[in-house]
Every structure is written in C-alpha cells, then in structure tokens.
Design a protein around this motif. Structure first.
Motif, mmCIF file in Angstrom:
data_model
loop_
_atom_site.group_PDB
_atom_site.id
_atom_site.type_symbol
_atom_site.label_atom_id
_atom_site.label_comp_id
_atom_site.label_asym_id
_atom_site.label_seq_id
_atom_site.Cartn_x
_atom_site.Cartn_y
_atom_site.Cartn_z
ATOM 1 N N LEU A 111 0.878 -1.164 0.000
ATOM 2 C CA LEU A 111 0.000 0.000 0.000
ATOM 3 C C LEU A 111 0.920 1.219 0.000
ATOM 4 N N GLU B 114 1.937 4.887 0.431
ATOM 5 C CA GLU B 114 1.403 5.879 1.352
ATOM 6 C C GLU B 114 1.890 7.294 1.117
ATOM 7 N N GLU B 115 3.171 7.447 0.724
ATOM 8 C CA GLU B 115 3.663 8.815 0.599
ATOM 9 C C GLU B 115 4.839 8.925 -0.360
ATOM 10 N N SER C 67 -0.014 7.351 -4.558
ATOM 11 C CA SER C 67 -0.687 7.602 -3.296
ATOM 12 C C SER C 67 -1.970 6.794 -3.142
ATOM 13 N N ASN C 68 -2.043 6.025 -2.047
ATOM 14 C CA ASN C 68 -3.221 5.243 -1.683
ATOM 15 C C ASN C 68 -3.594 4.200 -2.735
ATOM 16 N N THR C 69 -2.576 3.608 -3.358
ATOM 17 C CA THR C 69 -2.824 2.514 -4.304
ATOM 18 C C THR C 69 -2.100 1.263 -3.823
#
Length: 132
Positions: free
Chosen positions: A65, A67-68, A94-96
């Motif tokens: 995942l 995140e940044e 991001s967020n994938t």
C-alpha cells in the motif's frame, strides 16, 4: 527460543510499579537495573531478527500500500507482511496497491522494483476522483 523465531521484530516494554496498586505491594519485585538490562538484550535480539527477516525477503514479490512520496520520484509504503518498502515511480502511487520485487535492504525496510503501475495511479491531473 526467541532466536529461532522467523518474526520481524519484538515489541515489549518494562513493567513500571505504580504506587497505591496491589501490584506495588507484591513480593519479588525485579530491580530497575535488571529490567533495563533485560530490555536492552531483548531490543538487540529484536534488531537481529528484523534484519534477518528483511534479508529473507530478497527476491520476493510483495503487495504494497503506497502511502507517501518521499522525494526524487521515490515512494514509501507498507507491504502485506508489514515491511516498510521504498520504490521509484513517476506515477502518483498515493493510496494505491502495487506489487514490487524486493531488490535490497534499506534503512528500516526494503527497496523494491515496482512490477506494474497500479491501474488507479494518477499519471496527471487531480489526485482524487471528482464526484458529480
């Protein structure tokens, strides 16, 4: 024994006596120095186990995942087995969820080669879908 474990790390904290509690009055209290020594040895063992676990992941494929963004086209995320993973990508991850092959060990985690850009990663434009 703990040295034979295949876990990534150990989480522990020393018990602190609280005045006014029943536990504070129990016999056989462990001296502070002993607790500090035991905690130090346990943390050293935890570091060994964590390095061993990260090394065991070399060449493995992990789901991450993302995140940044951490600069210079690098992304950081957390794998399905709780490793910190860093990779390079020009896409907005991001967020994938994406898959990486672990190529190396980095500070506090592993470095992976992104196997595919997640289909929902933004390549340009808004980062989040616009709701009508």
């Amino acid at each position: 024994p703990l040295r034979r474990q295949r876990q990534m790390c150990i989480r522990d904290s020393p018990y602190s006596v609280r005045e006014g509690t029943e536990a504070a009055e129990l016999p056989g209290q462990v001296p502070y120095e002993t607790k500090r020594d035991r905690m130090g040895r346990l943390l050293e063992l935890s570091d060994v186990l964590e390095r061993r676990f990260r090394a065991s992941q070399m060449g493995e494929t992990l789901e991450v995942l993302w995140e940044e963004a951490v600069g210079d086209g690098r992304w950081r995320g957390t794998s399905d087995n709780y490793l910190r993973v860093t990779t390079r990508s020009d896409a907005d991850l991001s967020n994938t969820l994406g898959r990486v092959r672990v190529l190396g060990i980095g500070d506090g985690g592993v470095v992976g080669e992104l196997l595919e850009v997640p289909s929902n990663a933004a390549r340009s434009g808004p980062r989040f879908p616009v709701l009508a």
